[in-house]
Structures are given as C-alpha cells and as structure tokens.
Write a protein that holds these residues in place. Structure first.
Motif, mmCIF file in Angstrom:
data_model
loop_
_atom_site.group_PDB
_atom_site.id
_atom_site.type_symbol
_atom_site.label_atom_id
_atom_site.label_comp_id
_atom_site.label_asym_id
_atom_site.label_seq_id
_atom_site.Cartn_x
_atom_site.Cartn_y
_atom_site.Cartn_z
ATOM 1 N N UNK A 258 0.698 -1.072 0.079
ATOM 2 C CA UNK A 258 0.011 0.000 -0.132
ATOM 3 C C UNK A 258 0.542 1.255 0.259
ATOM 4 N N UNK A 259 0.340 2.661 -0.765
ATOM 5 C CA UNK A 259 1.167 3.568 -0.629
ATOM 6 C C UNK A 259 0.128 4.819 -0.475
ATOM 7 N N UNK A 260 0.488 4.927 1.109
ATOM 8 C CA UNK A 260 -0.224 6.086 1.557
ATOM 9 C C UNK A 260 -1.133 7.388 0.170
ATOM 10 N N UNK A 261 -1.989 8.116 0.739
ATOM 11 C CA UNK A 261 -3.129 8.363 -0.242
ATOM 12 C C UNK A 261 -1.938 10.158 -0.813
ATOM 13 N N UNK A 262 -0.903 10.205 0.979
ATOM 14 C CA UNK A 262 -0.757 11.848 0.960
ATOM 15 C C UNK A 262 0.683 11.337 0.932
ATOM 16 N N UNK A 263 1.128 10.498 0.220
ATOM 17 C CA UNK A 263 3.158 9.589 -0.018
ATOM 18 C C UNK A 263 3.521 10.928 -0.839
ATOM 19 N N UNK A 264 4.546 11.099 -0.317
ATOM 20 C CA UNK A 264 5.080 12.085 -1.223
ATOM 21 C C UNK A 264 6.506 11.287 -2.144
ATOM 22 N N UNK A 265 6.989 11.633 -3.526
ATOM 23 C CA UNK A 265 7.598 11.097 -4.471
ATOM 24 C C UNK A 265 8.393 9.533 -3.873
ATOM 25 N N UNK A 266 9.783 10.462 -2.619
ATOM 26 C CA UNK A 266 10.309 9.574 -2.360
ATOM 27 C C UNK A 266 9.791 8.536 -2.113
ATOM 28 N N UNK A 267 8.768 8.842 -0.802
ATOM 29 C CA UNK A 267 8.046 7.314 -0.686
ATOM 30 C C UNK A 267 7.197 6.509 -1.289
#
Length: 614
Positions: A258-267
């Motif tokens: 999963x990828x958080x909706x507010x994840x930054x590009x690096x994450x």
C-alpha cells in the motif's frame, strides 16, 4: 457493502420492479412545463401534472377515479418527503448508488457484480442506466427520510397485557336477522308511486353511450417470437461476443504494497523498489507466491488466503487492475500494477466461462430482439401510413402486416374494460374521439407501452338513450320494496330490541346457533357487528345489541357469556409487540406527513383528475 441488501430485501425487490411498487412514478416535473400549464397539485414549489400521474399509473387502468386519486396522493407524499430531504441537504452520492446496484443479487454472478446482467436488466426494460440510477437516487432519498421510523418503539408490558386481554376475550353470541324481504307482503305499491319514482329519477334510467371496437396490435415481442435464428448464426454471434455471453470470470491472487494517499514522491519510489524486488523473488520461484502473499501483502482481505481474491467478473476491480487481469493467461505473473491503493503483483490462477450450449437460448433471444427492433420500426411506419391512407377499414393493415383483427365487448367512457389495454385512458379517448366515433375513421397508432402499438375503429355504436318506464318497472318496484322493507326491518328491530332489553320476549325468539366470537379469530360476522358486540357492556347477561346493515337488514345479537382471554405465549407477545409497534410507526408517519403539509403547503390545481379532461 452488502448490509443494505440484507437489511432492505423489500427495497431490493422494489428496485427490480423499476421502483414502481411503493414509490410509483418518477421525476415529477422532470419534463419542462409551460408556465401556464394547468397542474393537478403543487407541493411547495414543485408542481405535479397530469402527465406525471399518467406516468405513475402506466400499466394500470387509468380511468379508475379512486385509483387516480390514490396515486396522486402518493405522489404528493413523495414530494413532501423529497422537499424535506432537500431542505435538510440530504443527498445520495454516486458511490452509494454504485454500491447498492453492485449488491443486488440479480445483478451478480457467483456473488460478484456482473455488468452484463445489469446491462441485460436495463435492456429488457428499454431503460438507460442514467435514468434508472436517477430513479434509484430519488428512492434512496425517500428511504432515508423514512429510516428514522423503522425502529420499533417501546411498548409497555401493561399496554401489551391489556391489549392481549381485549383481543383474546371471547363472547358467546346468538343472532337474529330481520331482512327487508320478510316484510314485502306488508308493502303496497301502485302504478302512480312507480311512475312518480321514475319521473323523479329519469337520469338514472338512461343507458350510457357504448361502443364495440375492432382493433389490431403491433407488438415487437410478437415479431421477435416469429423470427427464426439458426444454431450456426447463434454460434457465430457467441464467438464474436464471447466476453459478453460467456460471463467470463477470473480467479486471481495478488500481493499489495500500500501507498498512503498523501505519500511524497520519495516514499512512493521506495515502496515501488520494494515491490520490484519482491517481483524478482517471485519470478525466481513462482511456487512461493502464496507464501510471500501471506507474509508480505498488505491487503487485509486476501493476505491470509495467500492473496487469493476468488472469482470476479470484468469491471469488478479498479480499472488498472482489471485491465491487466483480463489480458493474462492462467499461471502468468504480472508486472507491477499501480492503482489508487498502491502497487500490486498479480497472479492469474484460473479462468471459467459458460459454454455456447449454456447460453444458446439467451443468444437466440437477443438476436430475435435485435432483428425484431429493426422490423418493428419499419412496420410502425407502415402501420401509420395504412391507418391514415385507408382510414375506413383495417383490412389493408391486416393483409399487409399480417395482424389479426381483434374484437372488444361493449365499452363505455367511464366503465373500465376487463381488458387492461382497452382500459388505458389514451385508448378510451381515441375510441370516443370525433374522428373515430363520428367520422368512422381508423385511429392513429396508439402507444400502449412495452413496444406495442394499437390501431382501432368503432365496429358498433349505441348512443345514450332514455329507457322507457316499461323497461325498468320491475327494477323500480324491487328497489321501492327493498327500501320500504328496510324501514320496516329497522323499525320492528328497534322495537324488539327495546323489549329484549326490558327483559321481555327473549326466549320466544328464533335465535340462531351459538357462535363463540373473539377479536382475534377470523369470522364471517360483519365488522360493524363485531364492534357493537364487543363494545356492549356485559355486566348483565344476557345483553342485547342491534345493528343496521347496509343492505337494509337489521341484526339483533344476544350475548350469553363472556370468556376470559387465555394467557399469551412469549411468541404471541412478541408478535403483538411487533403489530403495536407498526401501528405506532404508522401513526408517527401520518403525523410526520401532516407536519410536512404545514411546512410545504399542498395546493390543488384546477386541472381535473378525470381522464376525459386530458
């Protein structure tokens, strides 16, 4: 998602009936209206027009005044509820609509939403998805307005016990019935009395204008039934539209990071690197897919099952996921798939689809409908042409379009026909129009719904006429005897009742057999009599009560014994609690609607409810 279906099974049945069972009629005022167009009723700022009422009654006899009045009242109640919903800022989102539709069992295949079944449902009703979903949105709003009334109110034990006692109480009763006919010998009528009644009621003794019709009906369904589709043609269509008819379903497993909706590009980049490493590990040893899914996947719904998602149809998953799965082969492992949830690695486990033999009949039906639609449009044009150009006969239509001429029984303007088609307001209006009735022309094609058109002409006509006294003499005589007999029955019945209450003549009367009555037990005793019997004091027995019947008879009931109500079981107590709760809910609804009528004034328009005025 499925809680709505489980808790609202009746509402789901309503959906499948095009929302027509309880919330009949859709989109009041949904057509543009001319500002001076007369309306039937206005609720707040929303007007209800004749066309709204006709649309709500589609498929029902529309010249039934009571039915039209009840349907209009239903439309008014809907608009009251919707007005309150709008003012409360209530709304139904597209996601709610999607979930409700996806949860309807009839739209599913093996527990998964089937776009094909939904499409077929709409096609069978000649309805667009947009219109159906707007109907559903309207009815979900109505459902929401009523949801607060669904919970059962508390009913106290004292009330339950008292009501159970009243319902379970029995009374032993014997009855005596004085019929008007019993006194017919005492009634003397002369010719002058009969003549005077006839003269005073001339309007009653007029036969209404009536007609018999010849008509033909063009039906797309009948055309479809006559079309032959070969097995080879059906097989070819199946091969060309396999995705549509095979109801193909695929079973896949996946690993989700999963990828958080507010994840930054690096994450995001870091998580994708993890997914790529995991994919490399799987490709090196595909047999470990389920093991790695259990340990690495972050999908709580499938990780424990080795990532297994079960079978699902096209369109059930989010689009990027769906697009990849339905291009894969069994055993194949996908590249990294990006969706709104994160990064997926997908393994296609299995494909299953229906064979041609399993869907052959439905394919043939669809091909028949498709071909019939084309033929129907062509024949509609021909029907209109022949009905107009050869307006003095149905013969040309019969011979050219091979339609059988049907014949009606006698019809009047205001008496519904036994045939629901001939009861439709538009059919009655056409049949009694000047062009058809006076000029003896064919009618224009009349759309009677369900892709059916009807052309009619008058075969026989009997104008309204005054019946002669000789024709109705016996009818008048019987009516006068019954009327005077009813007066005598009531007069003598009341005299006898007074005597019985005074303790006289009770044992000399020809009482009927003893009946044991209770409010709970079904009985042939009229409701008014039951009310009188159970509202009469039984402090002194025998007790007597008299009831005048609508047919002129006068009944006297003798109450000989009161039987105490038995104790009720827990099951009966629960049932009674439910009934009383429902009555309480009905009372709350009535109060709520009355409050809404004060808040949103209901104004009746000048337009008549009568179909004749349309």
């Amino acid at each position: 998602m499925f809680d709505f279906v489980h808790n609202n099974k009746f509402f789901i049945r309503v959906i499948l009936g095009i929302i027509a069972l309880t919330f009949i009629g859709f989109g009041v005022g949904s057509y543009s209206a001319i500002s001076d167009d007369p309306y039937l009723a206005k609720v707040g700022k929303t007007k209800i027009y004749q066309r709204d009422l006709d649309r709500a009654m589609e498929g029902s006899p529309t010249n039934d005044a009571a039915a039209r009045k009840a349907t209009l009242e239903n439309l008014i109640r809907q608009e009251l509820l919707l007005a309150d919903a709008r003012d409360s800022n209530a709304s139904v989102s597209a996601e709610q609509i999607r979930k409700v539709i996806a949860a309807v069992p009839e739209f599913q295949d093996n527990g998964q939403f089937s776009p094909e079944r939904y499409r077929q449902f709409l096609q069978n009703r000649s309805q667009s998805a947009e219109l159906f979903e707007e109907q559903l949105r309207r009815n979900l709003l109505l459902q929401g307005q009523l949801s607060s009334l669904e919970s059962s109110p508390f009913i106290s034990k004292t009330i339950l016990t008292r009501v159970a006692s009243l319902l379970g109480e029995g009374r032993e009763v014997r009855s005596l019935l004085l019929q008007p006919a019993d006194f017919s010998a005492e009634i003397k009528l002369d010719d002058a009395t009969i003549k005077a009644f006839y003269d005073a009621n001339l309007k009653r003794f007029r036969t209404p204008e009536k007609i018999k019709l010849d008509y033909v009906m063009l039906s797309q369904n009948d055309i479809a039934q006559s079309i032959q589709v070969s097995t080879a043609e059906a097989q070819k269509y199946y091969d060309e539209h396999k995705a549509q008819f095979a109801n193909e379903q695929r079973r896949a497993a996946h690993i989700l990071l999963t990828v958080p909706a507010d994840a930054k590009a690096e994450q995001r980049a870091k998580i994708k690197v993890e997914a790529e490493a995991l994919l490399k590990e799987i490709r090196a040893n595909p047999a470990r897919f389920a093991e790695l899914a259990r340990s690495k996947s972050q999908d709580p719904g499938s990780a424990a099952n080795g990532g297994d998602l079960g079978f699902f149809a096209a369109g059930a998953m989010v689009k990027p996921f769906d697009d990849v799965v339905f291009k894969m082969k069994p055993g194949q492992i996908s590249e990294i798939v990006t969706t709104e949830f994160g990064y997926h690695i997908i393994k296609l486990e299995e494909i299953k689809a229906q064979s041609f033999a399993e869907v052959q009949s439905s394919i043939i039906e669809q091909l028949q409908r498709q071909k019939a639609a084309t033929q129907f449009r062509s024949q509609v044009e021909k029907l209109s042409e022949l009905a107009y150009q050869q307006a003095n006969s149905l013969t040309a239509i019969e011979n050219t379009l091979k339609l059988s001429v049907r014949h009606s029984d006698w019809l009047t303007r205001n008496q519904p026909s036994a045939d629901p088609i001939l009861s439709q307001a538009k059919v009655v209006e056409a049949a009694f129009s000047e062009d058809v009735l006076s000029k003896k022309h064919n009618s224009e094609p009349i759309d009677i719904g369900n892709n059916q058109l009807l052309v009619l002409r008058v075969a026989e006509h009997q104008p309204e006429r005054q019946q002669a006294l000789a024709e109705v003499r016996e009818q008048i005589k019987a009516e006068l005897i019954a009327k005077e007999g009813a007066k005598l029955a009531e007069k003598k019945g009341q005299a006898l009742l007074a005597s019985l209450k005074a303790g006289k003549e009770a044992e000399s009367q020809p009482w009927g057999e003893t009946q044991i009555l209770s409010r709970r037990a079904p009985t042939s005793m009229p409701v008014a009599d039951m009310r009188a019997i159970f509202s009469t004091s039984a402090n002194k027995l025998p007790a007597f009560v008299g009831v005048k019947h609508d047919n002129g008879a006068y009944a006297i009931h003798r109450i000989d014994k009161v039987i105490t109500a038995p104790a009720i079981s827990d099951t009966e107590r629960e049932q009674l609690n439910t009934v009383l709760g429902r009555m309480n809910t009905d009372a709350q609804l009535a109060s709520y609607l009355e409050t809404l009528r004060q808040k949103y004034p209901v104004t009746m328009g000048k337009q008549s409810l009568s179909t004749a005025d349309q």
